[in-house]
Design a protein around this motif. Structure first.
Motif, mmCIF file in Angstrom:
data_model
loop_
_atom_site.group_PDB
_atom_site.id
_atom_site.type_symbol
_atom_site.label_atom_id
_atom_site.label_comp_id
_atom_site.label_asym_id
_atom_site.label_seq_id
_atom_site.Cartn_x
_atom_site.Cartn_y
_atom_site.Cartn_z
ATOM 1 N N ILE A 135 0.967 1.479 -3.079
ATOM 2 C CA ILE A 135 0.338 1.752 -1.781
ATOM 3 C C ILE A 135 -1.123 1.315 -1.789
ATOM 4 C CG2 ILE A 135 -0.331 3.582 -0.176
ATOM 5 C CD1 ILE A 135 2.248 5.026 -1.015
ATOM 6 N N LEU A 136 -1.838 1.579 -2.885
ATOM 7 C CA LEU A 136 -3.230 1.150 -2.991
ATOM 8 C C LEU A 136 -3.331 -0.370 -2.948
ATOM 9 C CD1 LEU A 136 -6.180 1.942 -3.426
ATOM 10 C CD2 LEU A 136 -5.739 1.832 -5.873
ATOM 11 N N GLY A 137 -2.400 -1.065 -3.590
ATOM 12 C CA GLY A 137 -2.382 -2.520 -3.544
ATOM 13 C C GLY A 137 -2.183 -3.048 -2.135
ATOM 14 N N ILE A 147 -2.899 -1.435 0.667
ATOM 15 C CA ILE A 147 -4.106 -1.118 1.449
ATOM 16 C C ILE A 147 -5.205 -2.130 1.161
ATOM 17 C CG2 ILE A 147 -5.981 0.569 1.694
ATOM 18 C CD1 ILE A 147 -3.841 2.753 1.312
ATOM 19 N N LEU A 148 -5.418 -2.459 -0.115
ATOM 20 C CA LEU A 148 -6.450 -3.440 -0.451
ATOM 21 C C LEU A 148 -6.123 -4.825 0.093
ATOM 22 C CD1 LEU A 148 -7.409 -2.452 -4.093
ATOM 23 C CD2 LEU A 148 -8.765 -2.178 -2.026
ATOM 24 N N LEU A 199 -2.727 -5.181 -8.283
ATOM 25 C CA LEU A 199 -2.230 -3.799 -8.274
ATOM 26 C C LEU A 199 -0.801 -3.728 -7.747
ATOM 27 C CD1 LEU A 199 -5.272 -1.681 -7.066
ATOM 28 C CD2 LEU A 199 -4.280 -1.800 -9.346
ATOM 29 N N MET A 229 0.139 3.285 -6.859
ATOM 30 C CA MET A 229 -0.465 2.023 -7.184
ATOM 31 C C MET A 229 0.020 0.943 -6.208
ATOM 32 S SD MET A 229 -0.704 0.103 -10.845
ATOM 33 C CE MET A 229 -1.486 1.484 -11.601
ATOM 34 N N GLY A 265 -5.817 -6.427 -4.792
ATOM 35 C CA GLY A 265 -4.630 -5.886 -4.138
ATOM 36 C C GLY A 265 -3.351 -6.520 -4.648
ATOM 37 N N GLY A 322 2.232 -2.376 -10.016
ATOM 38 C CA GLY A 322 2.994 -1.247 -9.502
ATOM 39 C C GLY A 322 4.478 -1.544 -9.387
#
Length: 51
Positions: A3-5, A7-8, A27, A1, A24, A31
Motif C-alpha cells: 500500500i505504501l508503494g 501511495i508513493l 517498495l 508495504m 514506490g 512487498g
C-alpha cells in the motif's frame, strides 16, 4: 508495504517527483515478493504469513 508503494507511486506521478516514483516501485516489488513467499507457506522473517 504494498500500500505504501502504491501511495508513493501515485504521489510521485501527481507531483512529478522522480525519486518517489522509484521508491514506490521498489517498495511495491519487495512487498509483492514477500507476499508471494508468505502465501506459498515459506517463513519470511520468522513469520509463517506476511501481511
Amino acid at each position: 508495504m504494498i500500500i505504501l508503494g502504491i501511495i508513493l507511486l501515485v504521489v510521485g506521478f501527481i507531483f512529478d517527483i522522480q525519486i518517489l516514483w522509484v521508491i514506490g516501485i521498489v517498495l511495491l516489488v519487495i512487498g509483492l515478493v514477500l507476499f508471494a513467499l508468505g502465501s506459498m507457506g515459506r517463513a519470511v522473517g520468522g513469520r509463517r504469513h506476511y501481511y
